[in-house]
Design a protein around this motif. Sequence first.
Motif: not given
Length: 409
Positions: A23-30, A57-60, A70-74, A98-101
Amino acid sequence: MLHNAIGSTQLPGQNGLTGTNTTTQKSPLLNADIPINACSLSIGLFANAASSCSTTSVGLAQLGAIGTINIPITAQWNAIGLLGQAASALGLTTGEAPASTTQDGAINLYAPISLCAINVGLVGDTASNCNLQGTNGSLSQTGVIDAAVPVTVCDIIVEIDGHSTSNCPQYPDSVTQKGQLADAYAPITACGIIAVVDGTGTGMCMPVAGFPLVNDLPTNNVSQSAPIDGVLPINACSIVVAVDGTASNQCEPTHLATNPTGSVPVNVPVTVCAVTAAIQGNASGTCTGAGTQVGPIGTPGSPGTGVTLPVTICGVEVALGGTSVASCPQPTVSTSPGTTPPSTAPATTTTAQTAAAAAPPTAVHTAAASAPLALTGAPLLVELLIGALAIMLGLVVSRLSRRRGAHQA
């Protein structure tokens, strides 16, 4: 919010892999990543129920102008048996990575929630097996405020007149936080909690083989570099209750190899471990490596101050007509606070251990293993509390006497 999935093809299939757990998230605020895994929950009522799962994990890859969530539910492959038998399994390919965030924003939040290997049985038998290999992994946060709050509720058994087994192996995590203002890592783990009435419950919540070791302890690696660094792990581990039955559990709480370089590093681990209670039955809890004294926090002589406030309650026993055993074995610590390198030094642990046993005169009292003496004399905590209560009681009696004398006058 448009990329969440409940029971869709984005979730891993049985005996196979779909997508990625990166999972990679690059928003400037949150940036917020809150995966929820609820698997291997078996419930049996006058019947058998067995479930087994391996989560991932469900990566995005998310890039937002304001914020990314990102709120994946299993919630799949759980077993419920009612007047019959139910069994289910979700198995991933062996050797799942392993997962990576990665989060890069002003405010970063990582709060995975895992509900795994939880049994509820009434007269019947239940069994749960949960593998978190594809969920645990590495976390990297770079922002103004970075927060990681993983919540794990694992290996919980409730059994009446039946048999229940649960297994939840623990995998290592690596956390890197580079906040400009504050970093906070607060893992919350409730693991290895068993309640049995006239039945048998067995739980296992231990690190897997190959877990990285620091001072002979399986340890998660945590690196923080903000001006204010906070490490606040909370562990409730190996808590056993048995009434005319047998309950046993073995677990090991999360250990942290911290490397804070901020001006005000704060370390406040709270551990409740190896607490047993038995009435006409047998209860045994084992908690390995809780509250050990290791190296100092921060670098001695460098600017800034460090605050270390660990609280460990380990080896509490209560027995009425039965047998209650609580054990807190301590591993060998080979390094000393004065010689531990700053880059690998875990936080100083000032341990306050409590060992209590209540049983009939004929019962055998088994006390918990004692930990090394802490630097602040924490083993005298009980005596200090008793003295403080005695002083307060004296003040109350004195005040009541004065009031009574005034009224008589």
